[in-house]
Design a protein around this motif. Structure first.
Motif, PDB file in Angstrom:
ATOM      1  N   TRP A  23      20.971  10.384  24.474  1.00 15.33           N
ATOM      2  CA  TRP A  23      19.658  10.795  25.118  1.00 15.33           C
ATOM      3  C   TRP A  23      18.738   9.827  25.339  1.00 15.33           C
ATOM      4  O   TRP A  23      18.081   9.355  26.465  1.00 15.33           O
ATOM      5  CB  TRP A  23      19.138  11.994  24.725  1.00 15.33           C
ATOM      6  CG  TRP A  23      19.828  13.290  25.337  1.00 15.33           C
ATOM      7  CD1 TRP A  23      20.523  14.146  24.377  1.00 15.33           C
ATOM      8  CD2 TRP A  23      20.013  13.826  26.571  1.00 15.33           C
ATOM      9  NE1 TRP A  23      21.063  15.093  25.117  1.00 15.33           N
ATOM     10  CE2 TRP A  23      20.802  15.051  26.577  1.00 15.33           C
ATOM     11  CE3 TRP A  23      19.348  13.492  27.692  1.00 15.33           C
ATOM     12  CZ2 TRP A  23      21.126  15.723  27.577  1.00 15.33           C
ATOM     13  CZ3 TRP A  23      19.776  14.127  28.774  1.00 15.33           C
ATOM     14  CH2 TRP A  23      20.539  15.366  28.891  1.00 15.33           C
ATOM     15  N   ILE A  24      18.380   9.067  24.284  1.00  7.30           N
ATOM     16  CA  ILE A  24      17.596   8.034  24.392  1.00  7.30           C
ATOM     17  C   ILE A  24      17.986   6.814  25.267  1.00  7.30           C
ATOM     18  O   ILE A  24      17.191   6.307  26.203  1.00  7.30           O
ATOM     19  CB  ILE A  24      17.084   7.351  22.850  1.00  7.30           C
ATOM     20  CG1 ILE A  24      16.317   8.414  22.153  1.00  7.30           C
ATOM     21  CG2 ILE A  24      16.420   6.005  23.103  1.00  7.30           C
ATOM     22  CD1 ILE A  24      16.103   7.876  20.678  1.00  7.30           C
ATOM     23  N   THR A  25      19.250   6.515  25.190  1.00  8.52           N
ATOM     24  CA  THR A  25      19.876   5.421  26.294  1.00  8.52           C
ATOM     25  C   THR A  25      19.908   5.911  27.497  1.00  8.52           C
ATOM     26  O   THR A  25      19.348   5.161  28.282  1.00  8.52           O
ATOM     27  CB  THR A  25      21.212   5.214  25.575  1.00  8.52           C
ATOM     28  OG1 THR A  25      21.438   4.968  24.222  1.00  8.52           O
ATOM     29  CG2 THR A  25      22.235   4.426  26.535  1.00  8.52           C
ATOM     30  N   ALA A  26      20.277   7.299  27.919  1.00 13.52           N
ATOM     31  CA  ALA A  26      20.012   7.694  29.057  1.00 13.52           C
ATOM     32  C   ALA A  26      18.535   7.878  29.618  1.00 13.52           C
ATOM     33  O   ALA A  26      18.437   7.311  30.939  1.00 13.52           O
ATOM     34  CB  ALA A  26      20.613   9.263  29.146  1.00 13.52           C
ATOM     35  N   GLY A  31      14.388   5.152  33.231  1.00 14.45           N
ATOM     36  CA  GLY A  31      13.037   4.746  33.321  1.00 14.45           C
ATOM     37  C   GLY A  31      13.372   3.574  34.177  1.00 14.45           C
ATOM     38  O   GLY A  31      12.499   3.220  34.958  1.00 14.45           O
ATOM     39  N   ILE A  32      14.430   2.795  33.746  1.00 13.85           N
ATOM     40  CA  ILE A  32      14.629   1.421  34.410  1.00 13.85           C
ATOM     41  C   ILE A  32      14.880   1.597  36.131  1.00 13.85           C
ATOM     42  O   ILE A  32      14.395   0.904  37.056  1.00 13.85           O
ATOM     43  CB  ILE A  32      15.630   0.428  33.973  1.00 13.85           C
ATOM     44  CG1 ILE A  32      15.020  -0.112  32.532  1.00 13.85           C
ATOM     45  CG2 ILE A  32      16.016  -0.783  34.848  1.00 13.85           C
ATOM     46  CD1 ILE A  32      16.157  -0.739  31.682  1.00 13.85           C
ATOM     47  N   THR A  33      15.720   2.631  36.098  1.00 17.22           N
ATOM     48  CA  THR A  33      15.991   3.296  37.515  1.00 17.22           C
ATOM     49  C   THR A  33      14.790   3.517  38.360  1.00 17.22           C
ATOM     50  O   THR A  33      14.633   3.374  39.572  1.00 17.22           O
ATOM     51  CB  THR A  33      17.045   4.239  37.590  1.00 17.22           C
ATOM     52  OG1 THR A  33      18.231   3.703  36.908  1.00 17.22           O
ATOM     53  CG2 THR A  33      17.623   4.560  39.121  1.00 17.22           C
ATOM     54  N   LYS A  62      19.694  -3.969  32.705  1.00 14.55           N
ATOM     55  CA  LYS A  62      20.490  -2.557  32.623  1.00 14.55           C
ATOM     56  C   LYS A  62      21.836  -3.087  31.965  1.00 14.55           C
ATOM     57  O   LYS A  62      22.255  -2.215  31.285  1.00 14.55           O
ATOM     58  CB  LYS A  62      20.459  -1.723  33.921  1.00 14.55           C
ATOM     59  CG  LYS A  62      19.230  -1.121  34.212  1.00 14.55           C
ATOM     60  CD  LYS A  62      19.173  -0.210  35.658  1.00 14.55           C
ATOM     61  CE  LYS A  62      20.126   0.311  35.974  1.00 14.55           C
ATOM     62  NZ  LYS A  62      19.844   1.029  37.339  1.00 14.55           N
ATOM     63  N   ALA A  63      22.434  -3.998  32.876  1.00 10.43           N
ATOM     64  CA  ALA A  63      23.931  -4.404  32.496  1.00 10.43           C
ATOM     65  C   ALA A  63      23.903  -4.627  30.950  1.00 10.43           C
ATOM     66  O   ALA A  63      24.957  -4.404  30.396  1.00 10.43           O
ATOM     67  CB  ALA A  63      24.327  -5.614  33.415  1.00 10.43           C
ATOM     68  N   SER A  68      25.908  -3.567  25.673  1.00 14.41           N
ATOM     69  CA  SER A  68      25.387  -3.285  24.221  1.00 14.41           C
ATOM     70  C   SER A  68      25.594  -2.099  23.558  1.00 14.41           C
ATOM     71  O   SER A  68      25.946  -1.958  22.475  1.00 14.41           O
ATOM     72  CB  SER A  68      23.995  -3.967  23.860  1.00 14.41           C
ATOM     73  OG  SER A  68      22.976  -3.086  24.588  1.00 14.41           O
ATOM     74  N   GLU A  69      25.195  -1.111  24.381  1.00  8.91           N
ATOM     75  CA  GLU A  69      25.139   0.167  23.734  1.00  8.91           C
ATOM     76  C   GLU A  69      26.634   0.835  23.953  1.00  8.91           C
ATOM     77  O   GLU A  69      27.263   1.496  23.057  1.00  8.91           O
ATOM     78  CB  GLU A  69      24.113   1.195  24.393  1.00  8.91           C
ATOM     79  CG  GLU A  69      22.881   0.897  23.891  1.00  8.91           C
ATOM     80  CD  GLU A  69      22.674   1.361  22.469  1.00  8.91           C
ATOM     81  OE1 GLU A  69      23.448   2.087  22.005  1.00  8.91           O
ATOM     82  OE2 GLU A  69      21.934   0.650  21.738  1.00  8.91           O
TER      83      GLU A  69
END
Length: 112
Positions: A23-26, A31-33, A62-63, A68-69
């Motif tokens: 959820w943090i990653t999403a 947020g960046i989007t 974002k890439a 990384s994740e």
């Protein structure tokens, strides 16, 4: 054969730490989007070069975060990370150089 077959499947409870990390990653990617959409609708069209540069930078961020994740590159050894990043830098440089040269050839051939 037995009419009744038993299965020894054990159901494990959900790992709340992993779910929270997803959820943090999403949230970070969302947020960046959202920032990209804000920039797309607030920066005037006269500043197209700045807008494109910001979009490219945010796309690279974002890439990098996705790789990384989700591809677990963040957890690998540093030598593997550098063996991926250094050729990528050269490929990006090559693409920029080809675009620049291609535009110069097009301008010289068709616009003059």
């Amino acid at each position: 054969m037995h009419a009744e077959e038993t299965s020894h499947v054990q159901v494990q409870p959900a790992d709340k730490d992993k779910i929270q990390k997803i959820w943090i990653t999403a949230g970070i990617l969302a947020g960046i989007t959202v920032l990209e959409f804000i920039i797309a609708f607030t920066i005037p069209l006269e500043m197209a070069t700045l807008r494109i540069a910001i979009f490219v930078a945010m796309t690279i961020v974002k890439a990098f975060y996705i790789v990384s994740e989700f591809m677990h590159l963040k957890y690998e050894t540093k030598s593997l990370i550098w063996s991926i990043i250094i050729p990528l830098i050269f490929v990006v440089w090559m693409l920029i150089a080809f675009l620049y040269e291609g535009m110069a050839i097009f301008d010289g051939r068709y616009l003059n």
